[in-house]
Design a protein around this motif. Sequence first.
Motif, PDB file in Angstrom:
ATOM      1  N   TRP A  82      25.701  11.415 -55.272  1.00 30.90           N
ATOM      2  CA  TRP A  82      26.295  10.214 -54.683  1.00 30.90           C
ATOM      3  C   TRP A  82      27.804  10.364 -54.522  1.00 30.90           C
ATOM      4  O   TRP A  82      28.443   9.537 -53.893  1.00 30.90           O
ATOM      5  CB  TRP A  82      25.974   8.996 -55.539  1.00 30.90           C
ATOM      6  N   GLU A  83      28.367  11.451 -55.067  1.00 28.10           N
ATOM      7  CA  GLU A  83      29.787  11.739 -54.874  1.00 28.10           C
ATOM      8  C   GLU A  83      30.013  12.696 -53.704  1.00 28.10           C
ATOM      9  O   GLU A  83      31.082  13.295 -53.581  1.00 28.10           O
ATOM     10  CB  GLU A  83      30.364  12.368 -56.155  1.00 28.10           C
ATOM     11  N   ALA A  84      29.031  12.818 -52.842  1.00 27.70           N
ATOM     12  CA  ALA A  84      29.085  13.845 -51.795  1.00 27.70           C
ATOM     13  C   ALA A  84      30.153  13.587 -50.755  1.00 27.70           C
ATOM     14  O   ALA A  84      30.493  14.474 -49.984  1.00 27.70           O
ATOM     15  CB  ALA A  84      27.719  13.977 -51.116  1.00 27.70           C
ATOM     16  N   GLY A  85      30.686  12.381 -50.670  1.00 25.42           N
ATOM     17  CA  GLY A  85      31.691  12.106 -49.642  1.00 25.42           C
ATOM     18  C   GLY A  85      31.095  12.283 -48.256  1.00 25.42           C
ATOM     19  O   GLY A  85      30.056  11.715 -47.938  1.00 25.42           O
ATOM     20  N   GLU A  86      31.727  13.113 -47.458  1.00 19.74           N
ATOM     21  CA  GLU A  86      31.209  13.400 -46.124  1.00 19.74           C
ATOM     22  C   GLU A  86      30.412  14.691 -46.104  1.00 19.74           C
ATOM     23  O   GLU A  86      29.955  15.117 -45.046  1.00 19.74           O
ATOM     24  CB  GLU A  86      32.369  13.493 -45.125  1.00 19.74           C
ATOM     25  N   ALA A  87      30.235  15.340 -47.287  1.00 23.75           N
ATOM     26  CA  ALA A  87      29.564  16.634 -47.380  1.00 23.75           C
ATOM     27  C   ALA A  87      30.231  17.599 -46.399  1.00 23.75           C
ATOM     28  O   ALA A  87      31.450  17.653 -46.323  1.00 23.75           O
ATOM     29  CB  ALA A  87      28.066  16.477 -47.130  1.00 23.75           C
ATOM     30  N   ASN A  88      29.467  18.353 -45.633  1.00 20.15           N
ATOM     31  CA  ASN A  88      30.052  19.197 -44.588  1.00 20.15           C
ATOM     32  C   ASN A  88      30.296  18.311 -43.376  1.00 20.15           C
ATOM     33  O   ASN A  88      29.377  17.989 -42.630  1.00 20.15           O
ATOM     34  CB  ASN A  88      29.099  20.338 -44.238  1.00 20.15           C
ATOM     35  N   SER A  89      31.531  17.922 -43.164  1.00 16.93           N
ATOM     36  CA  SER A  89      31.823  16.912 -42.142  1.00 16.93           C
ATOM     37  C   SER A  89      31.514  17.395 -40.729  1.00 16.93           C
ATOM     38  O   SER A  89      31.269  16.587 -39.835  1.00 16.93           O
ATOM     39  CB  SER A  89      33.285  16.476 -42.239  1.00 16.93           C
ATOM     40  N   PHE A  90      31.533  18.698 -40.501  1.00 19.88           N
ATOM     41  CA  PHE A  90      31.165  19.229 -39.184  1.00 19.88           C
ATOM     42  C   PHE A  90      29.735  18.831 -38.838  1.00 19.88           C
ATOM     43  O   PHE A  90      29.443  18.351 -37.738  1.00 19.88           O
ATOM     44  CB  PHE A  90      31.329  20.749 -39.196  1.00 19.88           C
ATOM     45  N   TYR A  91      28.830  19.025 -39.801  1.00 12.50           N
ATOM     46  CA  TYR A  91      27.434  18.661 -39.566  1.00 12.50           C
ATOM     47  C   TYR A  91      27.206  17.155 -39.727  1.00 12.50           C
ATOM     48  O   TYR A  91      26.352  16.580 -39.054  1.00 12.50           O
ATOM     49  CB  TYR A  91      26.521  19.442 -40.517  1.00 12.50           C
ATOM     50  N   THR A  92      27.949  16.529 -40.626  1.00  9.01           N
ATOM     51  CA  THR A  92      27.785  15.092 -40.792  1.00  9.01           C
ATOM     52  C   THR A  92      28.172  14.353 -39.518  1.00  9.01           C
ATOM     53  O   THR A  92      27.523  13.373 -39.128  1.00  9.01           O
ATOM     54  CB  THR A  92      28.617  14.587 -41.974  1.00  9.01           C
ATOM     55  N   ALA A  93      29.225  14.811 -38.844  1.00  7.08           N
ATOM     56  CA  ALA A  93      29.598  14.207 -37.559  1.00  7.08           C
ATOM     57  C   ALA A  93      28.464  14.356 -36.552  1.00  7.08           C
ATOM     58  O   ALA A  93      28.159  13.429 -35.794  1.00  7.08           O
ATOM     59  CB  ALA A  93      30.874  14.859 -37.030  1.00  7.08           C
ATOM     60  N   ALA A  94      27.825  15.525 -36.550  1.00  3.54           N
ATOM     61  CA  ALA A  94      26.690  15.728 -35.651  1.00  3.54           C
ATOM     62  C   ALA A  94      25.537  14.796 -36.003  1.00  3.54           C
ATOM     63  O   ALA A  94      24.860  14.265 -35.121  1.00  3.54           O
ATOM     64  CB  ALA A  94      26.236  17.184 -35.705  1.00  3.54           C
ATOM     65  N   ILE A  95      25.311  14.586 -37.289  1.00  7.53           N
ATOM     66  CA  ILE A  95      24.234  13.688 -37.710  1.00  7.53           C
ATOM     67  C   ILE A  95      24.513  12.265 -37.247  1.00  7.53           C
ATOM     68  O   ILE A  95      23.605  11.552 -36.792  1.00  7.53           O
ATOM     69  CB  ILE A  95      24.054  13.772 -39.239  1.00  7.53           C
ATOM     70  N   VAL A  96      25.768  11.833 -37.364  1.00  7.08           N
ATOM     71  CA  VAL A  96      26.147  10.522 -36.829  1.00  7.08           C
ATOM     72  C   VAL A  96      25.794  10.444 -35.354  1.00  7.08           C
ATOM     73  O   VAL A  96      25.214   9.461 -34.876  1.00  7.08           O
ATOM     74  CB  VAL A  96      27.650  10.265 -37.047  1.00  7.08           C
ATOM     75  N   SER A  97      26.133  11.477 -34.620  1.00  6.24           N
ATOM     76  CA  SER A  97      25.871  11.500 -33.185  1.00  6.24           C
ATOM     77  C   SER A  97      24.378  11.552 -32.881  1.00  6.24           C
ATOM     78  O   SER A  97      23.899  10.899 -31.949  1.00  6.24           O
ATOM     79  CB  SER A  97      26.574  12.709 -32.549  1.00  6.24           C
ATOM     80  N   MET A  98      23.642  12.307 -33.673  1.00  7.31           N
ATOM     81  CA  MET A  98      22.204  12.481 -33.428  1.00  7.31           C
ATOM     82  C   MET A  98      21.418  11.210 -33.676  1.00  7.31           C
ATOM     83  O   MET A  98      20.316  11.041 -33.132  1.00  7.31           O
ATOM     84  CB  MET A  98      21.676  13.625 -34.294  1.00  7.31           C
ATOM     85  N   THR A  99      21.935  10.323 -34.492  1.00 11.70           N
ATOM     86  CA  THR A  99      21.228   9.064 -34.746  1.00 11.70           C
ATOM     87  C   THR A  99      21.391   8.064 -33.602  1.00 11.70           C
ATOM     88  O   THR A  99      20.752   7.018 -33.608  1.00 11.70           O
ATOM     89  CB  THR A  99      21.733   8.415 -36.048  1.00 11.70           C
ATOM     90  N   LYS A 100      22.223   8.393 -32.624  1.00 18.78           N
ATOM     91  CA  LYS A 100      22.542   7.428 -31.570  1.00 18.78           C
ATOM     92  C   LYS A 100      21.678   7.582 -30.324  1.00 18.78           C
ATOM     93  O   LYS A 100      21.564   6.651 -29.521  1.00 18.78           O
ATOM     94  CB  LYS A 100      24.022   7.541 -31.190  1.00 18.78           C
ATOM     95  N   SER A 101      21.078   8.742 -30.110  1.00 17.99           N
ATOM     96  CA  SER A 101      20.211   8.915 -28.944  1.00 17.99           C
ATOM     97  C   SER A 101      19.301  10.109 -29.166  1.00 17.99           C
ATOM     98  O   SER A 101      19.650  11.035 -29.916  1.00 17.99           O
ATOM     99  CB  SER A 101      21.032   9.121 -27.665  1.00 17.99           C
ATOM    100  N   PHE A 102      18.152  10.103 -28.493  1.00 17.26           N
ATOM    101  CA  PHE A 102      17.229  11.237 -28.627  1.00 17.26           C
ATOM    102  C   PHE A 102      17.822  12.492 -28.012  1.00 17.26           C
ATOM    103  O   PHE A 102      17.580  13.606 -28.502  1.00 17.26           O
ATOM    104  CB  PHE A 102      15.885  10.919 -27.963  1.00 17.26           C
ATOM    105  N   LYS A 103      18.580  12.326 -26.946  1.00 17.55           N
ATOM    106  CA  LYS A 103      19.216  13.487 -26.322  1.00 17.55           C
ATOM    107  C   LYS A 103      20.134  14.178 -27.309  1.00 17.55           C
ATOM    108  O   LYS A 103      20.095  15.408 -27.455  1.00 17.55           O
ATOM    109  CB  LYS A 103      19.994  13.051 -25.074  1.00 17.55           C
TER     110      LYS A 103
END
Length: 770
Positions: free
Chosen positions: A26-47
Amino acid sequence: MKLIKYDYWLIAILILAAFLYAWNIWEAGEANSFYTAAIVSMTKSFKNFWYASFDPAGFITVDKPPVALWFMAISAKIFGVHGWSVVLPSILFGIASVYLIYNLVHKRFGRVPARLAALIMTLTPIAVADSRTNNMDATLIFFLLLSIYFVQKAVFKNQQRYLWIGFALMGVAFNVKMLQAFMILPALYFYYWIATNIGWKKKLAHLGVATIFLAIFTLIWPLSVDMTNSSNRPYEGGSETNSALELAFGYNGTQRLLGQTTGTGGAFPGMGSSSKKNSSSKNMTPPNGTSKKSASSSSNTPPAKPSGSSSSKKSSTNAPTPPNGAEGMQAGGQGGPGGSNKGGKGGAGGGAFSIGTVGPFRLFGLDLGPQISWLLIIAILGLISSYFYYRGSRMKKWWSLTPQRKELWLWAGWLVPVYGFFSVASFFHPYYTIMLAPAIAVLGGVGIYTMFRQWKEKSIWSMLLPIAILSTAALQAWYVAQYYSVLAWVLLGLGVLISIPLFVLPWIATNLKSKHVWPIAGVILVMLAPSFWSLTPTLAGESAQIPTAGPSLLQQGGGGMGMNAGGMGGSTDSTLLKYLEKHQGNAEYLFATDDSSTAAPYIISTGKAVMAIGGFNGTDKAITLKQFKKLVKEGKIKYYYSGGKTGGSNTAIVNWIKKNAKKIKLSSSTSATSSITTSTKTGSSNESAPTGAPSNAGGTPPSGTAPSGMQGEMGGTPPSGSSNSSTKKMKKPSKKPSGTGNTVPEGMGGMTGGPGGSSGTLYDLSSIYN
């Protein structure tokens, strides 16, 4: 499930794995922010989901295939985007891998070797560190083991459909981390060929059909990318030709082995010296893709320390510190096999690019050994022991195959090529060595069991056990000495004391059945140090972009190249963000910037699109000047933020911006208050470039800006800013020690300035066409 129900030792091992992999996550913060940013983006559309888009607008992808990120995006969709939710799939896959190891070993070798193998897998330090991140490696290992599980089942049950499933899963593994998965593919073919009791013609037919399944599941995603019109999908990040197949066989393929260049021409910095020619920094291509001539003036300029790091509440001033004058040891391990005189100041074996010197003993050196090789000697000697232990009494020749020997060939077929790759490859991160963990676990677990049996039976091979204990204790003492000199001598002394009766008793004792306390003591002894190393990521609450394990994580401010909590300071500039959100208007992008490292924290914080013009390392040719001008003219991009990245492949765009756009000056204090003034920016830039950098670098780079050529696991650096803005997605900032500490490794060019002490430059593009 029956095995889980009745084998309480296995249950205990799985509980231990769950604790090591999940505690403090639970202290992970943003973890690997490069991939976390992609995960944020991937949750927004199927494309975005299908293509693994880095940004919500679908401009460019991450430099890896999407399968591992799919699981993380699904988790984030269910639980929301948090550090722990994006890491949760890796934790579950790590625990499942421990069970698969047990299952694969139990079928042929019995419960005791299976328990030992599962325990070794659980207590492999880099396996713990990798399972606590949202990198792809824990997911990759799971799918590789699952593939072997079904191929093994096809052998046991003599049913083709399991073989097809196994090879299909190997194709899925390819779409986790591309060619890295195929390192064990020859072992699958060889295992099925020697293990099945059918004619060679049927074997060829079965493997031929399995290969078709492999090809289908391997190519279905990259071909879907390459066959889609480029205007209807994101640019394939990391590739030179906007091709997923080229990415697989180039940047994520041969270039990992040969280490020549990145996808767009920049050399990997800090690579292990594979030859005399490239052992000198003078002979290396500058990491920013610029010419040697232009980079020569800065090649010897050390990068500045990040100024945005803060002390952790959890950090301890009494944490272990390598001996004075041991910087070389800390960075890469001078002396000893596989040692290196170069690398980052990341603690022994912790540098992001510290991979030792090419050679057969590289994996035993201080760069890589403390992450993976604690029990490697036992695994190698265990392979020899078990191969002769399972000879069988009716065999005519010593090399004839028994069912157990066939299984050993499978795991030897995993160990040898992967060991060979890491011995000669020119570029990889130390945490890639998790690829060796399953083979070491299985061969070590089975080997400990067979060496123990041979010792009790006074076999001709009975001396393998004391040799394994003594040599392993000596190797481990060398690793431990980098932090605890006294404990290292204690470990070595106990190893000698325990090995003496192990050497002597088979020759003087009439019955060894009552002497089993000595082998057990020896096994416990060699498990102590790797157990502590495995515990350090858990105690430190590490969820790093460059995962590592070791006592340096417990030091003040962290240690190693962990790059925790968004990495290298991974925060947003609240003043810059407030201004951009206020003035974005109807623009599609919040702003454009040079690379993903600068963009990631803003995508995570706001969920809005930020254009990383040059992809992860700023060198992708993802957009032309003409295309960029069109977006500006249409009002889709109103602002450009220059983080001051040296080099890159988009200088035409940057120069055009600096010549025509308004330069906005944001001056911020430590309390994140600021006044905003604008001035017209004409002509060439008057900003002072970093020492030795090209004149068009533009501003001072933010701390931790990933150098060109550093691959996707290094993502996540903010531009200027002295404070973290509150985020909408990441509800709880990390409290654990920053993985960067206060140092930046040598060889990581283009990393000057810092988020707390320097600011980039913001340009207003909206007035260009008004």
